[in-house]
Motif scaffolding. Sequence first.
Motif, PDB file in Angstrom:
ATOM      1  N   GLU A 171       4.647  -0.967   8.352  1.00 15.22           N
ATOM      2  CA  GLU A 171       5.818  -0.615   8.234  1.00 15.22           C
ATOM      3  C   GLU A 171       6.416  -0.395   6.928  1.00 15.22           C
ATOM      4  O   GLU A 171       7.414   0.355   6.261  1.00 15.22           O
ATOM      5  CB  GLU A 171       6.898  -1.489   8.942  1.00 15.22           C
ATOM      6  N   ARG A 172       5.845  -1.028   5.962  1.00 20.71           N
ATOM      7  CA  ARG A 172       6.318  -0.773   4.331  1.00 20.71           C
ATOM      8  C   ARG A 172       5.639   0.410   3.745  1.00 20.71           C
ATOM      9  O   ARG A 172       6.018   0.832   2.560  1.00 20.71           O
ATOM     10  CB  ARG A 172       6.113  -2.144   3.662  1.00 20.71           C
ATOM     11  N   ALA A 173       4.445   0.979   4.427  1.00 15.55           N
ATOM     12  CA  ALA A 173       3.829   1.879   3.681  1.00 15.55           C
ATOM     13  C   ALA A 173       4.357   3.221   3.580  1.00 15.55           C
ATOM     14  O   ALA A 173       5.204   3.657   4.553  1.00 15.55           O
ATOM     15  CB  ALA A 173       2.536   2.199   4.418  1.00 15.55           C
ATOM     16  N   ARG A 174       4.319   3.935   2.521  1.00 16.16           N
ATOM     17  CA  ARG A 174       4.890   5.305   2.530  1.00 16.16           C
ATOM     18  C   ARG A 174       4.360   6.628   3.396  1.00 16.16           C
ATOM     19  O   ARG A 174       4.938   7.130   3.784  1.00 16.16           O
ATOM     20  CB  ARG A 174       4.878   5.587   0.937  1.00 16.16           C
ATOM     21  N   ALA A 208       0.207  -9.685  12.852  1.00 15.84           N
ATOM     22  CA  ALA A 208       0.833 -10.165  11.513  1.00 15.84           C
ATOM     23  C   ALA A 208       0.828  -9.034  10.430  1.00 15.84           C
ATOM     24  O   ALA A 208       1.265  -8.940   9.245  1.00 15.84           O
ATOM     25  CB  ALA A 208       0.031 -11.513  10.948  1.00 15.84           C
ATOM     26  N   LEU A 209      -0.027  -7.856  10.831  1.00 17.77           N
ATOM     27  CA  LEU A 209      -0.312  -6.822   9.812  1.00 17.77           C
ATOM     28  C   LEU A 209       1.029  -5.701  10.110  1.00 17.77           C
ATOM     29  O   LEU A 209       0.665  -4.623   9.221  1.00 17.77           O
ATOM     30  CB  LEU A 209      -1.544  -6.294   9.932  1.00 17.77           C
ATOM     31  N   LEU A 210       1.545  -5.956  11.087  1.00 19.24           N
ATOM     32  CA  LEU A 210       2.620  -4.735  11.597  1.00 19.24           C
ATOM     33  C   LEU A 210       3.571  -4.676  10.271  1.00 19.24           C
ATOM     34  O   LEU A 210       3.908  -3.375   9.869  1.00 19.24           O
ATOM     35  CB  LEU A 210       3.353  -5.229  12.766  1.00 19.24           C
ATOM     36  N   PRO A 211       4.219  -5.634   9.500  1.00 22.33           N
ATOM     37  CA  PRO A 211       4.998  -5.349   8.654  1.00 22.33           C
ATOM     38  C   PRO A 211       4.455  -4.495   7.330  1.00 22.33           C
ATOM     39  O   PRO A 211       4.819  -3.867   6.740  1.00 22.33           O
ATOM     40  CB  PRO A 211       5.460  -6.832   7.971  1.00 22.33           C
ATOM     41  N   LEU A 212       2.851  -4.722   7.119  1.00 25.90           N
ATOM     42  CA  LEU A 212       2.272  -4.010   6.126  1.00 25.90           C
ATOM     43  C   LEU A 212       2.388  -2.754   6.443  1.00 25.90           C
ATOM     44  O   LEU A 212       2.462  -1.732   5.368  1.00 25.90           O
ATOM     45  CB  LEU A 212       1.058  -4.813   5.938  1.00 25.90           C
ATOM     46  N   GLY A 256       0.910  -1.087   0.183  1.00 26.73           N
ATOM     47  CA  GLY A 256       0.002   0.024   0.174  1.00 26.73           C
ATOM     48  C   GLY A 256       0.863   1.276   0.065  1.00 26.73           C
ATOM     49  O   GLY A 256       1.713   1.381   0.773  1.00 26.73           O
ATOM     50  N   GLU A 257       0.387   2.264  -0.816  1.00 29.33           N
ATOM     51  CA  GLU A 257       0.980   3.543  -0.739  1.00 29.33           C
ATOM     52  C   GLU A 257       0.850   4.201   0.662  1.00 29.33           C
ATOM     53  O   GLU A 257       1.529   4.821   1.098  1.00 29.33           O
ATOM     54  CB  GLU A 257       0.537   4.505  -1.919  1.00 29.33           C
TER      55      GLU A 257
END
Length: 538
Positions: free
Chosen positions: A88-91, A82-86, A66-67
């Motif tokens: 952390e990758r977001a802009r 389990a959603l934490l990495p998602l 996700g942006e």
Amino acid sequence: MTIIVTHDHAGFDALASLVAATKIYPGSYALAPENMQPDAALFMEHYGDGLPIQAPCGEMEEGGAGECVVVVAGRRRSSLGALLPLVERAREVHIFDHHPPSPDDLEGSEIRVEPVGAVTTLLVEEIRRCRIPVSELESSLMLLGIYRDTASLSSAATTARDAAAVAFLWEQAVDAAIIGEYMRAPLVAEQKSLLAELLGASELFEVAGRRILVAAAEAGETIRGLGAMARRLQQIEDIDLLIILTALPRGDLHLEARTTEDDLDLPLLLAPLGARGYRRAVSAVHSGEDPAAFRERLLELLERYLPPPAAALDIARAPAAAASARWSVNRVSEYLDAENCGSCPVVEEGKILGMITRKELRQALRSGFGDTPVQGFVKRRAVTLPPQSSITALRRTFVERKTERIILAGEEGEPLGAVVPMDVLRYLYRLDERPNCGTPGGSLLQAKKNPPPDSVDNLGALLESKMPPRWQSRLLLMGQRAAATGVSLYLVGGAIRDLLLGAELSRDLDFVVVPDALAFAAEAVKFLGGKLKVFEHF
């Protein structure tokens, strides 16, 4: 892409916030948390198909999904599971919350944290300001989110803004029946006693391949909150049908039945007993009925007319059309034309490598790769389920994964069949057309009643509030099997310690079994699954 997430073990405020945020962020995807509180999970079972919430897919979990990620009702990193990495990758990270700050909080590009009773209130205010339309189900869930987090606007955290949001939602189209069903008050002493009696007297049956829990008890002059108690009993896993029979002193016998299965029509099935209600929940009251005789009549009715569950493989297109990974693009394209399929799994050494579609094949052909092995063009995973999956599981997977084809895979990963949405619709249509009768459903397997418990300190409330539902269901099944075989079974050790201390539960459960632990363990593996390891030295 904008993705909306919330904390693990979500309740109604978190679910309502997910839905409300999708209205504020058009085109966004709201992801269901890995775990939910029992009532919230049951709400999703019943009404999730009408809500813009979906399960996380592999692409979102593994890639830069996700942006922008919007986090609602929980900004602590440790609560996202389990959603934490998602996140952390977001802009960009946008946060809506009402909890006090902590060292574990996420950092966000936009943060709105305000002292209101429910996070749903913040989002409803934005919906109201922008005049965004909401459906009846959505507004009902938002109303529940505020009510449940503010104790019906009576908690110390309630603000005038919460009350204003509630007033606005009531002005929209809401389903009062849903509100009443899920706004349960804490159980009073009489209800706790009745619930304990229902749990102690519950019996597990298997009829026509379905698991049925029948609970019977005697109530006081009136029955209050029976629906709430039914929901609590229904939280037990792997139960297809729950039936509660309560006898009142004045001679009335009350029946309450609930199911989560798509292919069961309770008003149709229990019509001979005068039951009325909705497809998944019915009730009936009988005067002057002998409880024992009525129970036998009920079981006879179920044994005669309860339809066996259909497995996914029963309605699948089998064998599944599948292409070898070594076939050329030309050959696979011709194969799909011959099979009249829009897509098929690609198999390598007997196992599913992924899916290929006509569109992807046409692109490869236009680029001059007709003689190239198709394995190089497989980009998407196959959505798979075991062949014994229920029709309900198929329906949920189609909606949550937004797929047009589910492949039924065997234990070795081989494709056994394929299901498309029309297959499920045809099956449900046939159910709607069936007459008010059925073929005999199969043998009736009855477990013995649990013996009445001795007068001891009751840890049931702690078990219910602290122990995961999956563990609770295993305890119930083990207790019933122990009672049926004359075995004394005791839960001991660290789990009891952790319950009493309020600590996080350990990952294993210890039992004392009298007289023969090894024999009972061997029996337990048969109905619980798993593997048995015996340490002879001990």
